[in-house]
Design an enzyme around this catalytic site. Sequence first.
Site, PDB file in Angstrom:
ATOM      1  CG  HIS A 150     -18.175  25.229 -19.532  1.00 31.50           C
ATOM      2  ND1 HIS A 150     -19.375  25.895 -19.420  1.00 31.50           N
ATOM      3  CD2 HIS A 150     -17.227  26.125 -19.128  1.00 31.50           C
ATOM      4  CE1 HIS A 150     -19.180  27.125 -19.000  1.00 31.50           C
ATOM      5  NE2 HIS A 150     -17.897  27.296 -18.798  1.00 31.50           N
ATOM      6  CE  LYS A 152     -18.761  25.681 -14.618  1.00 29.29           C
ATOM      7  NZ  LYS A 152     -18.922  26.102 -16.019  1.00 29.29           N
ATOM      8  CG  ASP A 157     -23.399   9.280   0.472  1.00 28.65           C
ATOM      9  OD1 ASP A 157     -22.325   8.870  -0.002  1.00 28.65           O
ATOM     10  OD2 ASP A 157     -23.553   9.565   1.680  1.00 28.65           O
ATOM     11  CG  HIS A 329     -19.372  32.728 -14.301  1.00 31.12           C
ATOM     12  ND1 HIS A 329     -19.619  31.417 -13.895  1.00 31.12           N
ATOM     13  CD2 HIS A 329     -18.467  32.642 -15.303  1.00 31.12           C
ATOM     14  CE1 HIS A 329     -18.884  30.594 -14.632  1.00 31.12           C
ATOM     15  NE2 HIS A 329     -18.189  31.298 -15.497  1.00 31.12           N
ATOM     16  CE  LYS A 331     -21.769  29.505 -16.519  1.00 35.13           C
ATOM     17  NZ  LYS A 331     -21.129  30.583 -17.159  1.00 35.13           N
ATOM     18  CG  ASP A 336     -44.617  32.223 -20.670  1.00 37.81           C
ATOM     19  OD1 ASP A 336     -44.249  33.411 -20.707  1.00 37.81           O
ATOM     20  OD2 ASP A 336     -44.996  31.599 -21.681  1.00 37.81           O
TER      21      ASP A 336
END
Length: 410
Positions: A150, A152, A157, A329, A331, A336
């Site tokens: 899952h 991404k 380079d 979508h 996340k 603080d």
Amino acid sequence: ITKARLHMDYELSDGEKCIVELEREDKRLAQSVKRISDATGFPMVKLDSAEYFSVGEEMFADMCKELEKAEKYIFAEYFILQNGKFLNTVVDIMAKKAAQGVDVRIMYDDLGSIATYSLADALKLGEKGIKCVPFNPFLFIKSQLNNRDHRKIMVVDGRVAYSGGINLSDEYINIGSKYGHWKDIGFKITGEGVKNYTYMFMEFWNAFSNDMIPHDLVGESFEKEGKGGDGYVLPYYDSPMVDENVSNTFFSEMLYAASNYVWFYTPYLMLGDSLFDAFIRAAKRGVDVRIIMPGIADKKVVFRLSRSYYRQLIEAGVKIYEYTPGFVHAKGCICDDKLAVLGSVNLDYRSLFLHFECSSIFYDSSIIKTFKADILETQSKCRQRTLEDTKRGFFGRLIDGVLRIFAPLL
């Protein structure tokens, strides 16, 4: 994957100095960060720069500019690939770069892309000089079928790395979304933290491809020391193959250690007992705990199950907001004003216990202020849920209870 790591000739940065520096400012946080580093094998390093993207369209435009600058290699790893403007534009640039001698590799999750990307599509990439392999191919039923990639990741380079919640599909840049405005977030980093993401990709690629990544392809870019100047970052990944569920543990520790507030973005809310208890206890002792959720569901059963957690959380003092323009979508979480976690991890059973995920912990970085401003802006477009909203009759509660039994499968 473990075998691939053992046979890789690489050396990550030494994060001990950064942990010592962090310990001087916040010993409790340093303990948690060191635990993450020890459990995953990835160090905390000084951050050169970080850029936050509040929607996929912003990251898409920036990503294309950086891909055009590629001289040595492009590594991409995504849960979902789908032909359209986003993916096709990226592939066109990659194909041009491959023709110039740049080493271009793409990995995608076979099950995650089962309805959007085929083996025939992958073979077409090969015709363009782009190496492509599926993660954990969906060939037959096996015990690891639920352990999906899952993550991404996009690395160019060894100079820049992108991550977050955004896949290479048009709905992530608000083209053809069936669920209203698609709210997602991502980020770009420069400096030594890019090395962590590069090695994440190398491990998985070398585990699933016979065309190993040569160390001399990436080694030179890793010899450059980061200058720092924008706080610290610890990019790491979760693995269901190890005993500790790292993100689940760290989110719990953030909630227990917070003094003022902890705010979360998540599209799904299916909490295990320990993290659920951490939310309850933090809110009850007066910490400002907020969760921003979608206002329009992409999966109705999952959405109903997520809402089944609302009542107990709201009773404890957790504030829950639903994004009225569409689907969230995104996340991430912030604590603080000093700490943020951004990546691919949802607050659900699959992300926290079954999937391979990646995240970055940011400390004392400018990206934290930008992230906070985005959460507040998004909250202004949300409806706060109340106890009145959570009322259910007998059969409604029964259905919710049954759904919770199947939460690990949803």
